[in-house]
Design a protein around this motif. Structure first.
Motif, short mmCIF file in Angstrom:
data_model
loop_
_atom_site.label_atom_id
_atom_site.label_comp_id
_atom_site.label_asym_id
_atom_site.label_seq_id
_atom_site.Cartn_x
_atom_site.Cartn_y
_atom_site.Cartn_z
N THR A 74 0.79 -1.23 0.00
CA THR A 74 0.00 0.00 0.00
C THR A 74 0.82 1.28 0.00
O THR A 74 0.37 2.29 -0.53
CB THR A 74 -0.92 0.04 1.23
N ALA A 75 1.99 1.27 0.65
CA ALA A 75 2.83 2.47 0.80
C ALA A 75 2.05 3.60 1.47
O ALA A 75 2.35 4.78 1.25
CB ALA A 75 3.38 2.93 -0.55
N ASP A 76 1.06 3.25 2.29
CA ASP A 76 0.20 4.25 2.92
C ASP A 76 0.24 4.08 4.44
O ASP A 76 -0.37 3.16 4.98
CB ASP A 76 -1.23 4.09 2.41
N PRO A 77 0.96 4.95 5.16
CA PRO A 77 1.05 4.78 6.61
C PRO A 77 -0.28 4.91 7.34
O PRO A 77 -0.50 4.27 8.36
CB PRO A 77 2.04 5.87 7.03
N VAL A 78 -1.18 5.75 6.82
CA VAL A 78 -2.49 5.89 7.47
C VAL A 78 -3.26 4.58 7.38
O VAL A 78 -3.94 4.17 8.33
CB VAL A 78 -3.28 7.05 6.83
N HIS A 79 -3.13 3.89 6.26
CA HIS A 79 -3.77 2.57 6.11
C HIS A 79 -3.23 1.60 7.15
O HIS A 79 -4.00 0.82 7.75
CB HIS A 79 -3.53 2.03 4.71
N PRO B 277 1.45 5.93 14.55
CA PRO B 277 1.81 6.49 13.24
C PRO B 277 3.30 6.48 12.93
O PRO B 277 3.69 6.24 11.78
CB PRO B 277 1.26 7.92 13.31
N ASN B 278 4.16 6.73 13.92
CA ASN B 278 5.59 6.75 13.57
C ASN B 278 6.11 5.35 13.27
O ASN B 278 7.08 5.19 12.53
CB ASN B 278 6.43 7.47 14.63
N ILE B 279 5.47 4.32 13.83
CA ILE B 279 5.82 2.95 13.45
C ILE B 279 5.39 2.69 12.01
O ILE B 279 6.11 2.07 11.22
CB ILE B 279 5.17 1.93 14.40
N ALA B 280 4.20 3.18 11.66
CA ALA B 280 3.70 3.01 10.30
C ALA B 280 4.64 3.66 9.29
O ALA B 280 4.96 3.08 8.25
CB ALA B 280 2.29 3.60 10.18
N VAL B 281 5.11 4.86 9.60
CA VAL B 281 6.04 5.56 8.71
C VAL B 281 7.34 4.78 8.57
O VAL B 281 7.90 4.64 7.48
CB VAL B 281 6.30 6.99 9.23
N LYS B 282 7.83 4.25 9.66
CA LYS B 282 9.06 3.47 9.65
C LYS B 282 8.95 2.29 8.70
O LYS B 282 9.86 2.01 7.91
CB LYS B 282 9.36 2.98 11.07
N TYR B 283 7.80 1.61 8.73
CA TYR B 283 7.65 0.43 7.87
C TYR B 283 7.45 0.81 6.41
O TYR B 283 7.89 0.09 5.51
CB TYR B 283 6.50 -0.44 8.39
N VAL B 284 6.78 1.92 6.15
CA VAL B 284 6.65 2.37 4.77
C VAL B 284 8.02 2.75 4.20
O VAL B 284 8.34 2.43 3.06
CB VAL B 284 5.65 3.55 4.66
N PRO C 298 12.21 2.33 0.20
CA PRO C 298 13.30 3.25 0.54
C PRO C 298 13.58 4.31 -0.52
O PRO C 298 14.14 5.36 -0.20
CB PRO C 298 14.50 2.31 0.72
N ASP C 299 13.20 4.05 -1.76
CA ASP C 299 13.49 5.00 -2.84
C ASP C 299 12.28 5.82 -3.24
O ASP C 299 12.33 6.56 -4.22
CB ASP C 299 14.01 4.26 -4.07
N LYS C 300 11.19 5.67 -2.49
CA LYS C 300 9.97 6.38 -2.86
C LYS C 300 9.60 7.36 -1.75
O LYS C 300 9.54 6.98 -0.57
CB LYS C 300 8.82 5.40 -3.08
N ALA C 301 9.31 8.60 -2.15
CA ALA C 301 8.86 9.57 -1.17
C ALA C 301 7.42 9.28 -0.77
O ALA C 301 6.61 8.84 -1.59
CB ALA C 301 8.95 10.99 -1.74
#
Length: 204
Positions: free
Chosen positions: A170-175, A184-191, A196-199
């Motif tokens: 998904t590349a979606d931390p909110v999801h 949320p900061n765990i979600a960002v870490k996993y995304v 790693p190459d995608k903003a």
């Protein structure tokens, strides 16, 4: 980006304050790595007993932490609604059970009733030692680890791999926050680990 995620979650009333206010990002964050696919293939088929399959299944499918599985009460599993209530402090995360997870819960409940019909312990998962213990203890860490030892993995590895897999999809931390009830900061870490190459996309 983390602050924008918190703003989006606050707007949707998933959180009520922004804990990132005044916090600066730190460098050198350790990112999770996926497990080799051959180590996860047929995991449930390699487990002995419906309790072990349920324990590992809830971690592997829904990223419920093993310690949370141990704390579950019978009342937390609602097969009619196909939900599982995972209590985290004052917050309750609702897990919506898929067909496989529903089957795992139902299998264990049948075995539980068959083996200990008069069990006084209110926890969902009990053992021959805890079912009539006067203190009604939750499942021990040793019993939890025994399930994962059958497949040669740690509970944390299975939990992390599930979140990482969803992040790749998904590349979606909110999801990830909504689906797993994680911070949320765990979600960002996993995304970041999955892409790693995608903003990250801008969240409004």
């Amino acid at each position: 980006m983390l602050r924008s995620i918190f703003r989006a979650l606050k707007q949707e009333q998933l959180i009520f304050r922004n804990p990132t206010a005044g916090i600066q990002a730190s460098a050198g964050v350790h990112l999770p790595l996926p497990l080799p696919s051959d180590r996860l293939a047929g995991v449930l088929d390699r487990l002995d007993g419906s309790a072990s399959r349920l324990i590992v299944g809830l971690v592997a499918i829904h990223a419920v932490r093993a310690v949370e599985v141990a704390r579950l009460d019978l009342a937390d599993a609602d097969l009619a609604r196909r939900t599982l209530a995972v209590h985290r402090g004052e917050h309750t995360h609702t897990v919506y059970l898929d067909d496989l997870s529903t089957h795992l819960v139902a299998d264990w409940l049948r075995e539980r009733r068959r083996r200990w019909p008069q069990a006084a312990n209110p926890h969902l998962i009990i053992t021959s030692h805890s079912y009539r213990h006067p203190a009604s203890p939750q499942l021990s860490y040793c019993a939890l680890r025994a399930a994962f030892d059958q497949i040669g993995l740690l509970p944390r590895q299975v939990w992390a791999d599930r979140i990482l897999y969803e992040a790749r999809e998904t590349a979606d931390p909110v999801h990830l926050v909504r689906l797993f009830g994680i911070h949320p900061n765990i979600a960002v870490k996993y995304v970041h680990a999955a892409h790693p190459d995608k903003a990250l996309p801008r969240i409004r």
